[in-house]
Motif scaffolding. Sequence first.
Motif, PDB file in Angstrom:
ATOM      1  N   HIS A  44       1.806   1.589  -3.575  1.00 28.36           N
ATOM      2  CA  HIS A  44       0.663   2.072  -4.364  1.00 28.36           C
ATOM      3  C   HIS A  44       0.437   3.567  -4.138  1.00 28.36           C
ATOM      4  O   HIS A  44       0.190   4.324  -5.086  1.00 28.36           O
ATOM      5  CB  HIS A  44      -0.581   1.288  -3.988  1.00 28.36           C
ATOM      6  N   GLY A  45       0.514   4.008  -2.868  1.00 27.44           N
ATOM      7  CA  GLY A  45       0.271   5.410  -2.566  1.00 27.44           C
ATOM      8  C   GLY A  45       1.310   6.330  -3.182  1.00 27.44           C
ATOM      9  O   GLY A  45       0.975   7.382  -3.756  1.00 27.44           O
TER      10      GLY A  45
ATOM     11  N   HIS B  28       0.279  12.981  -0.193  1.00 26.82           N
ATOM     12  CA  HIS B  28      -0.733  12.361  -1.057  1.00 26.82           C
ATOM     13  C   HIS B  28      -0.960  10.896  -0.684  1.00 26.82           C
ATOM     14  O   HIS B  28      -2.106  10.408  -0.726  1.00 26.82           O
ATOM     15  CB  HIS B  28      -0.286  12.458  -2.515  1.00 26.82           C
ATOM     16  N   ALA B  29       0.110  10.193  -0.320  1.00 23.40           N
ATOM     17  CA  ALA B  29       0.012   8.754  -0.057  1.00 23.40           C
ATOM     18  C   ALA B  29      -0.389   8.432   1.374  1.00 23.40           C
ATOM     19  O   ALA B  29      -0.649   7.258   1.678  1.00 23.40           O
ATOM     20  CB  ALA B  29       1.362   8.090  -0.361  1.00 23.40           C
TER      21      ALA B  29
ATOM     22  N   SER C 235       1.047   6.456  -7.071  1.00 23.23           N
ATOM     23  CA  SER C 235      -0.138   7.129  -7.610  1.00 23.23           C
ATOM     24  C   SER C 235      -0.128   8.640  -7.391  1.00 23.23           C
ATOM     25  O   SER C 235      -1.148   9.290  -7.624  1.00 23.23           O
ATOM     26  CB  SER C 235      -1.403   6.533  -6.980  1.00 23.23           C
ATOM     27  N   ALA C 236       0.983   9.184  -6.939  1.00 22.33           N
ATOM     28  CA  ALA C 236       1.073  10.638  -6.779  1.00 22.33           C
ATOM     29  C   ALA C 236       0.848  11.317  -8.130  1.00 22.33           C
ATOM     30  O   ALA C 236       1.424  10.892  -9.142  1.00 22.33           O
ATOM     31  CB  ALA C 236       2.432  11.032  -6.212  1.00 22.33           C
TER      32      ALA C 236
ATOM     33  N   GLN D   8      -3.974   3.050   5.631  1.00 22.23           N
ATOM     34  CA  GLN D   8      -4.725   1.819   5.345  1.00 22.23           C
ATOM     35  C   GLN D   8      -3.834   0.590   5.498  1.00 22.23           C
ATOM     36  O   GLN D   8      -4.250  -0.434   6.048  1.00 22.23           O
ATOM     37  CB  GLN D   8      -5.286   1.858   3.929  1.00 22.23           C
TER      38      GLN D   8
ATOM     39  N   THR E  80      -3.417   6.155   2.105  1.00 24.67           N
ATOM     40  CA  THR E  80      -3.161   4.776   1.675  1.00 24.67           C
ATOM     41  C   THR E  80      -2.184   4.087   2.615  1.00 24.67           C
ATOM     42  O   THR E  80      -2.348   2.903   2.942  1.00 24.67           O
ATOM     43  CB  THR E  80      -2.600   4.771   0.240  1.00 24.67           C
ATOM     44  N   ILE E  81      -1.159   4.815   3.067  1.00 28.97           N
ATOM     45  CA  ILE E  81      -0.201   4.247   4.018  1.00 28.97           C
ATOM     46  C   ILE E  81      -0.900   3.887   5.321  1.00 28.97           C
ATOM     47  O   ILE E  81      -0.645   2.840   5.924  1.00 28.97           O
ATOM     48  CB  ILE E  81       0.957   5.225   4.257  1.00 28.97           C
TER      49      ILE E  81
ATOM     50  N   GLU F 141       4.686  13.583  -2.341  1.00 26.76           N
ATOM     51  CA  GLU F 141       4.338  12.165  -2.417  1.00 26.76           C
ATOM     52  C   GLU F 141       3.788  11.629  -1.099  1.00 26.76           C
ATOM     53  O   GLU F 141       2.738  10.969  -1.077  1.00 26.76           O
ATOM     54  CB  GLU F 141       5.566  11.357  -2.853  1.00 26.76           C
TER      55      GLU F 141
ATOM     56  N   LEU G 269       0.819  -1.205   0.000  1.00 22.29           N
ATOM     57  CA  LEU G 269       0.000   0.000   0.000  1.00 22.29           C
ATOM     58  C   LEU G 269       0.861   1.267   0.000  1.00 22.29           C
ATOM     59  O   LEU G 269       0.458   2.285  -0.569  1.00 22.29           O
ATOM     60  CB  LEU G 269      -0.945  -0.016   1.199  1.00 22.29           C
ATOM     61  N   THR G 270       2.029   1.215   0.616  1.00 24.91           N
ATOM     62  CA  THR G 270       2.941   2.357   0.509  1.00 24.91           C
ATOM     63  C   THR G 270       3.416   2.521  -0.924  1.00 24.91           C
ATOM     64  O   THR G 270       3.457   3.642  -1.456  1.00 24.91           O
ATOM     65  CB  THR G 270       4.152   2.167   1.446  1.00 24.91           C
TER      66      THR G 270
END
Length: 291
Positions: free
Chosen positions: A180-181, A211-212, A184-185, A218, A215-216, A208, A177-178
Motif C-alpha cells: 500500500h505504501g 514516502h512509504a 500510493s507514492a 505501521q 506505512t511500512i 517510494e 502495508l508495504t
Amino acid sequence: MGTDDLGVLTEKIPIGKWVANAIEFIKDNFFHELRAFSGGLDWVLEAFAYFLGLIPPLAFIAMVAGVAFWLHRSIVLVIGVVIGLLLILNIGYWDEMLFTVVLVSASTIVCILVGVPLGIAAAHRPWLYRMLRPILDLMQTIPPFVYLIPTLTFFGLGLVPGLISTVIFAIPAPVRLTHHGISSAPRPLLEAGRAFGASDTQLLLKVELPHAMPTIMQGITQCIMLSLSMVVIAALVGADGLGVPVVRALTTVNVAQGFEAGLAIVVVAIVLDRILKQVERRKGKRGSAER
C-alpha cells in the motif's frame, strides 16, 4: 461420483487426504533436513534467550527505558516502561518474558526480511499482488491450530514450530502495508524523478521508500502485535514464553496465574507499541522544525 435425489454430490472431495499425503511425502523425504534446520534454529533462539538472561533485570529495564527516551524524549513514557517491566519482574515472569521477546523479535525479523521485499515487488508487479492476495487472505483467516499441525509434524516440539506458525500468521501485515505504501507514492514525484533521469532503483530508494516508510512502520508494528497474540498458541507446541503459564492456568483453572500471565503479555504489548509508535512521524516533525 454419484448424486442424491437433490442432485448434491454424495462422494466427498478428499481435499484433507491430499494435503495429508503431501505432508507425509515431505516428511518422509526431507525428515532429516527439516529436523537439522529445526535443531539449528532452535539453538540460535535458545542462545539469544540465554544471552538476554545474562543481563541483570534492572540493567535490561534501564536499557529499554533509555531506548524509549531516545526515540520519543518522553519522561512519562519512560516512567510507564519502567513501572511495567518492574511489575513483570515482581510477579515472577521475567524469564518467560525474555523467551516471549525472543519469539516476537525472531518472527518480526523474518517478516521484515521476507514481507517488505515481497510487498515492494508486489507494488511494482500488479499480477504478483493478484496472486498473493488470496494467499494472504488464507494466512490471516485460517485458524492457527490448523497450520500448527504440519509445523509440529515437520519440526517437532519447541520454539521453531511456534516461530514458523507465528510468521505465517503475522507476515501478511507487512506485505499488505508495504504494498500500500509503495503503491500510493505520488505520481508527480515519480514523473519528476524520471524526468531528471533517475533509475528504478533510485526512485525506489529516494522517492517510494521515504514516502512509504510510515506505512511500512505501521505494518511492522502490527506484525509485532500479531506475534504477541500468538504466544499462547505457540506454547501448545512447546514454545517457551508467557504463553506457558497461561496454558497451565487454563488446564488447572488457576485464575490467579492466568490473570498474572495475561497481564504480563499486555504489559509487553503496551511497552512495544508505545516505543515503536509514530517514531518516523516524530522525526519528520522535528526535521521540519529545524528547517
